[in-house]
Scaffold this motif. Structure first.
Motif, PDB file in Angstrom:
ATOM      1  N   ARG A   1       0.851  -1.188   0.000  1.00 48.04           N
ATOM      2  CA  ARG A   1       0.000   0.000   0.000  1.00 48.04           C
ATOM      3  C   ARG A   1       0.889   1.240   0.000  1.00 48.04           C
ATOM      4  NH1 ARG A   1      -5.032  -1.459   3.090  1.00 48.04           N
ATOM      5  NH2 ARG A   1      -4.822  -3.632   3.720  1.00 48.04           N
ATOM      6  N   HIS A   2       0.338   2.369  -0.468  1.00 48.17           N
ATOM      7  CA  HIS A   2       1.117   3.604  -0.470  1.00 48.17           C
ATOM      8  C   HIS A   2       1.312   4.177   0.925  1.00 48.17           C
ATOM      9  CE1 HIS A   2       0.319   3.960  -4.949  1.00 48.17           C
ATOM     10  NE2 HIS A   2       1.614   4.141  -4.843  1.00 48.17           N
ATOM     11  N   GLU A   3       0.460   3.822   1.855  1.00 56.74           N
ATOM     12  CA  GLU A   3       0.618   4.350   3.208  1.00 56.74           C
ATOM     13  C   GLU A   3       1.933   3.875   3.836  1.00 56.74           C
ATOM     14  OE1 GLU A   3      -1.831   0.971   5.801  1.00 56.74           O
ATOM     15  OE2 GLU A   3      -2.661   2.980   5.560  1.00 56.74           O
TER      16      GLU A   3
ATOM     17  N   ASP B   1       4.240   6.673   3.709  1.00 55.28           N
ATOM     18  CA  ASP B   1       3.681   7.913   4.271  1.00 55.28           C
ATOM     19  C   ASP B   1       2.932   8.728   3.226  1.00 55.28           C
ATOM     20  OD1 ASP B   1       4.758   7.376   6.832  1.00 55.28           O
ATOM     21  OD2 ASP B   1       6.690   8.181   6.207  1.00 55.28           O
TER      22      ASP B   1
ATOM     23  N   ALA C   1      -0.791   9.367   1.741  1.00 55.71           N
ATOM     24  CA  ALA C   1      -2.220   9.114   1.936  1.00 55.71           C
ATOM     25  C   ALA C   1      -2.860   8.663   0.625  1.00 55.71           C
ATOM     26  CB  ALA C   1      -2.908  10.367   2.462  1.00 55.71           C
ATOM     27  N   PHE C   2      -2.473   9.285  -0.481  1.00 56.68           N
ATOM     28  CA  PHE C   2      -2.935   8.877  -1.805  1.00 56.68           C
ATOM     29  C   PHE C   2      -1.869   9.244  -2.823  1.00 56.68           C
ATOM     30  CE2 PHE C   2      -4.777  10.066  -5.920  1.00 56.68           C
ATOM     31  CZ  PHE C   2      -5.290   8.830  -6.305  1.00 56.68           C
TER      32      PHE C   2
ATOM     33  N   GLY D   1      -6.740   3.228  -0.865  1.00 56.76           N
ATOM     34  CA  GLY D   1      -5.533   2.973  -0.101  1.00 56.76           C
ATOM     35  C   GLY D   1      -5.284   1.515   0.201  1.00 56.76           C
TER      36      GLY D   1
END
Length: 303
Positions: free
Chosen positions: A214-216, A219, A221-222, A236
């Motif tokens: 995931r991109h989270e 760090d 958020a999108f 996300g």
């Protein structure tokens, strides 16, 4: 002052003639002559500032920045010329006011690591990464002078051109996914070519992920283009290659809206199939999408 110009040119010509005679003197060995020519080239590059409003930027004593081609919120991209080879390159670096951004630095170094590991005719080549004097990383890539986004603003595309574009895109995605990666940023802005559309290449791996990530985790958020990001990317969630296929479907729909011919029901059906909201309803992978496109045989491309 104007009357002095002819004399100035004559003096420059005279001095250049003496310089050329000195460089070609038989008293110099080939190695010394090569060193002298390199020093003259260095002096010309650095002295070029006297003829312009700003100093020409030289990176790693090898690349002259000729023009800024992208000025983003966090990064800049320049067209650069190698001083010795004369070859053109794209150089991507953080903006000076983002020099201390640890997240951006990490993303650019990841992009360098990913890009140098990928070699494919439909993936823009990443050549190396340099460290600038102020510590910023600079990504050196092959120069591709045209963007699909700009072409779409200039003229409509034929069905054959649309098929060529999608063949290139899906072929490049096949290689990206085989490496266990998801591009995550497929759009006309990141599809480049230098010549014909069949040679189009996927560029910009700044937000690429390993499949299942995931991109989270970075760090973010999108990350991505809202008009092309899959529902799972917007939410996300963890991503796989089918997320890129969704973006490819959105891309195909956009290309068809710029088509110069009548409706192509086969291509329209593929655009709908690729961009299904549920990943399970999309083709299994890029190879399956290529089969549905049916383009490898039509375009003479072998995979």
């Amino acid at each position: 002052m104007a009357d002095d110009h002819p004399a100035d040119f004559e003096e420059i010509a005279r001095r250049f003639s003496h310089l050329w005679q000195a460089l070609n003197s038989h008293a110099h060995s080939p190695d010394i002559r090569k060193m002298l020519i390199d020093r003259v080239r260095d002096a010309l590059d650095r002295g070029e500032a006297r003829f312009g409003e700003a100093d020409p930027a030289i990176i790693a004593n090898s690349f002259v920045l000729e023009a800024m081609v992208h000025d983003g919120a966090a990064t800049q991209v320049y067209r650069a010329r190698h001083r010795d080879l004369g070859t053109l390159h794209a150089i991507k670096m953080p903006r000076p006011d983002h020099a201390d951004d640890p997240v951006l630095r990490k993303l650019i170094l990841r992009e360098a690591e990913i890009g140098t590991a990928l070699r494919h005719p439909h993936i823009a080549g990443t050549q190396t990464v340099l460290r600038l004097a102020d510590g910023r990383p600079a990504l050196i890539m092959e120069w591709l002078g045209n963007r699909l986004a700009d072409l779409l603003q200039e003229r409509p595309l034929t069905p054959r051109e649309i098929t060529d574009v999608m063949t290139s895109v899906l072929s490049g995605l096949k290689a990206i996914h085989a490496a266990g990666l998801v591009h995550c940023d497929l759009s006309p802005l990141n599809l480049l070519f230098d010549g014909d559309l069949p040679h189009l290449k996927i560029a910009d791996f700044g937000i690429a992920l390993k499949a299942g990530c995931r991109h989270e985790e970075f760090d973010l958020a999108f990350a991505g283009q809202p008009d092309f990001a899959s529902p799972e990317q917007t939410a996300g969630g963890p991503l796989d290659g089918r997320s890129d296929l969704y973006a490819a479907g959105r891309l195909l729909a956009l290309l068809l809206s710029h088509c110069s011919a009548e409706r192509d029901e086969k291509l329209e059906a593929l655009a709908i199939r690729l961009s299904q909201p549920n990943p399970q309803d999309r083709p299994e992978n890029a190879e399956a999408a290529l089969h549905l496109l049916g383009s490898p045989w039509k375009s003479g491309v072998v995979f």
